[in-house]
Write an enzyme that holds these catalytic residues in place. Structure first.
Site, PDB file in Angstrom:
ATOM      1  N   ARG A  99      35.120  81.814   1.545  1.00  0.00           N
ATOM      2  CA  ARG A  99      35.284  80.800   0.507  1.00  0.00           C
ATOM      3  C   ARG A  99      33.976  80.053   0.204  1.00  0.00           C
ATOM      4  NH1 ARG A  99      39.886  77.422   2.441  1.00  0.00           N
ATOM      5  NH2 ARG A  99      41.123  79.210   2.978  1.00  0.00           N
ATOM      6  N   LYS A 124      43.288  91.294  15.439  1.00  0.00           N
ATOM      7  CA  LYS A 124      44.381  90.643  16.148  1.00  0.00           C
ATOM      8  C   LYS A 124      44.247  89.133  16.005  1.00  0.00           C
ATOM      9  CE  LYS A 124      43.915  89.198  20.409  1.00  0.00           C
ATOM     10  NZ  LYS A 124      42.854  88.192  20.591  1.00  0.00           N
ATOM     11  N   ASP A 160      47.295  85.709  22.946  1.00  0.00           N
ATOM     12  CA  ASP A 160      45.868  85.933  22.731  1.00  0.00           C
ATOM     13  C   ASP A 160      45.362  87.121  23.551  1.00  0.00           C
ATOM     14  OD1 ASP A 160      43.340  85.161  21.628  1.00  0.00           O
ATOM     15  OD2 ASP A 160      42.780  84.347  23.582  1.00  0.00           O
ATOM     16  N   HIS A 206      45.202  92.946  24.918  1.00  0.00           N
ATOM     17  CA  HIS A 206      44.200  93.520  25.836  1.00  0.00           C
ATOM     18  C   HIS A 206      44.806  93.938  27.176  1.00  0.00           C
ATOM     19  CE1 HIS A 206      41.716  91.936  22.789  1.00  0.00           C
ATOM     20  NE2 HIS A 206      41.401  90.785  23.333  1.00  0.00           N
TER      21      HIS A 206
HETATM   22  C1  BG6 Z   1      39.635  87.723  22.305  1.00  0.00           C
HETATM   23  C2  BG6 Z   1      40.385  86.447  22.533  1.00  0.00           C
HETATM   24  O1  BG6 Z   1      40.504  88.717  21.816  1.00  0.00           O
HETATM   25  O2  BG6 Z   1      39.090  88.161  23.536  1.00  0.00           O
HETATM   26  C3  BG6 Z   1      39.480  85.393  23.132  1.00  0.00           C
HETATM   27  O3  BG6 Z   1      40.897  85.971  21.294  1.00  0.00           O
HETATM   28  C4  BG6 Z   1      38.806  85.926  24.378  1.00  0.00           C
HETATM   29  O4  BG6 Z   1      40.219  84.220  23.449  1.00  0.00           O
HETATM   30  C5  BG6 Z   1      38.151  87.268  24.102  1.00  0.00           C
HETATM   31  O5  BG6 Z   1      37.831  84.979  24.761  1.00  0.00           O
HETATM   32  C6  BG6 Z   1      37.630  87.900  25.372  1.00  0.00           C
HETATM   33  O6  BG6 Z   1      36.891  89.035  25.044  1.00  0.00           O
HETATM   34  P1  BG6 Z   1      35.693  89.522  25.971  1.00  0.00           P
HETATM   35  O7  BG6 Z   1      35.263  90.815  25.357  1.00  0.00           O
HETATM   36  O8  BG6 Z   1      34.643  88.459  25.904  1.00  0.00           O
HETATM   37  O9  BG6 Z   1      36.284  89.665  27.339  1.00  0.00           O
END
Ligand code: BG6
Length: 486
Positions: A43, A142, A229, A234
């Site tokens: 934006r 996500k 999250d 993950h």
């Molecule tokens: C993201 C989450 O998907 O993954 C975050 O939204 C998190 O909250 C992050 O900090 C962690 O990713 P990585 O690769 O730093 O372990």
């Protein structure tokens, strides 16, 4: 075929922290199509040179595997344009079509790094403007939805305009090198398969620990919490890679079919069982290293009486022949003592010990570490002769260590870059299919329901500790313990 990628949400945190750096690295590594174009949009009103300057300033705050060079950055910027866009206006999509046509781009990726509530509207806008042709793809960041219902709504709306092979649902953990290594370890070597099962493995622990708090993302995190999250995506994806059957081949759907079977075999935790198998926590003020940090409820954009969880530990089970009865302990938390992600495969003890065994760490363990370093360790027992008299004859734990940096040199391709390269190539193997995503939401749904109905706030833990004591009790009930408790 000329390629372009359009980032919607081009000034957001994700864009400057992960996506643009990944595109820049792909450019540095020669993996960005020569005639390719990048269009960032958001934006904010600014022109392309101003966007370049803004991006450079952001890039300077990041840490890079190879030093950042202004001339390389300028080379990259020759491919990058910026346009302010109002995603709610049909004219935006008409303009976008004209831009795509003017650049003669046939292969176009639309990367939706926006709030998921906009996904439906954006996909509709793109389709109306004819931007869903065969070589056009959408990448969905996500979280896709906030529960099963909303995920279904988004998936079904998007799929009215794009076919499944045009939809790339990102889980950036699937782009991590160690996830590739884990697949190679399991399916490229014969020694693990015979022991990769309930007969040899007593339990599995998967930890995603972060030192960071919620940073500037309080508003998002209040809606998400650790379950949405990190667990729904993950952690469950990692569990799938550990537990899946060998796929028939490397094709995206072969891999995704096997992951889906695992998700479907996950035993559902009923709302009345949630307090027994799931621990939720929230950080209070504390100290990490030497730094004092604030409580979650004192973070920016977080309600003072928030009951959003920043920590979750779960005891899961997979009801199939390979894994029946083997607990999978999953946990994740913010403001833990250190950043680290690891999968620990704990093997059963020997059936009849003939040597005096060590009092701790007596079982074999395979530790696959994803972060901060990419390593695989095999923990074995051995005789040690140089011990004190009391210890002589007793077995001692030793470690066989495979450090991928030592073996292959410094890793240069990071997760997002790997995923973006796959998007550019149109390969879906590291992306999540809608049915996997639905199965994952279905599994977390009873936990969400139980928490929604339960006014008891999450258990407090001091920042800089490994989470609430109840998480240790979760494993201790079965005479297991988390690595730091051993
Ligand atoms: C993201 C989450 O998907 O993954 C975050 O939204 C998190 O909250 C992050 O900090 C962690 O990713 P990585 O690769 O730093 O372990």
């Amino acid at each position: 075929m000329r390629f372009s990628i359009v980032f919607m949400g081009g000034t957001g945190d994700l864009a400057w922290r992960k996506l643009m750096p990944a595109m820049f690295e792909a450019f540095r590594h020669g993996a960005f199509p020569q005639m390719g174009r990048v269009l960032a949009s958001a934006r904010e009103v600014m022109d392309t040179p101003a966007y370049h300057e803004w991006l450079w300033k952001k890039f300077e705050t990041l840490s890079w595997s190879e030093p950042l060079s202004r001339s390389e950055f300028e080379g990259f910027c020759a491919h990058v344009e910026y346009r302010p866009m109002d995603l709610s206006s049909p004219k935006t999509y008409e303009d976008l079509r004209q831009w795509v046509d003017a650049k003669q781009c046939e292969s176009v990726v639309f990367y939706l790094a926006t709030a998921p509530t906009l996904f439906t509207r954006i996909c509709e806008g793109l389709a109306k403007a004819g931007l869903n042709r065969a070589h056009m793809r959408v990448v969905l960041e996500k979280p896709l939805g906030k529960d099963l219902q909303t995920a279904r709504e988004i998936n079904s709306a998007v799929s009215q305009h794009f076919s499944e092979r045009q939809i790339f649902r990102i889980d950036h953990y699937l782009g991590k090198q160690s996830v590739q290594n884990l697949m190679a370890l399991r399916f490229g070597n014969s020694i693990f398969e015979p022991v990769w099962r309930r007969e040899s493995i007593s339990h599995v622990q998967i930890t995603l620990a972060e030192e960071l708090g919620v940073e500037a993302r309080g508003a998002y995190y209040e809606q998400a919490g650790a379950l949405r999250d990190l667990v729904q995506n993950h952690l469950l994806q990692l569990l799938c890679i550990v537990a899946m059957e060998p796929p028939a081949n490397e094709e995206a759907d072969s891999i995704r079919d096997e992951k889906l079977k695992v998700l479907r075999c996950l035993r559902s935790i009923q709302p009345h069982e949630v307090s027994q198998y799931v621990v939720r926590g929230q950080y209070r003020a504390g100290v990490i290293g030497t730094q004092a940090v604030a409580a979650y409820v004192d973070e920016k954009n977080v309600a003072h009486d928030s009951i959003t969880e920043t920590y979750v530990a779960i005891r899961a089970e997979i009801d199939n022949w390979r894994w029946a009865g083997v607990p999978f302990f999953l946990r994740t938390g913010k403001r833990l003592p250190q950043r680290g992600a690891e999968i620990v495969i704990n093997f059963r003890p020997v059936p009849h010990p003939i040597f005096p065994m060590p009092t701790v760490n007596a079982n074999n363990r395979l530790v696959i570490r994803l972060q901060p370093e990419d390593t695989i360790e095999m923990h074995l027992l051995s005789k040690a002769s140089n011990r004190s008299r009391a210890e002589q004859g007793r077995l001692v734990p030793v470690k066989l260590d495979l450090d991928f940096r030592e073996a292959f040199g410094k890793q240069t391709v990071e997760g997002y870059e790997r995923l973006l390269r796959k998007v550019i190539a149109g390969r879906l193997d590291l992306f999540v299919r809608f049915d996997e995503q639905e199965a994952a939401w279905k599994w977390v749904a009873p936990i969400q329901q139980a928490w929604a109905a339960d006014p008891v706030p999450p258990r407090p833990y001091a920042a800089g500790t490994w989470g609430p004591a109840a998480a240790s009790a979760l494993t201790a009930r079965e005479n297991f313990s988390w690595p730091e408790d051993q």
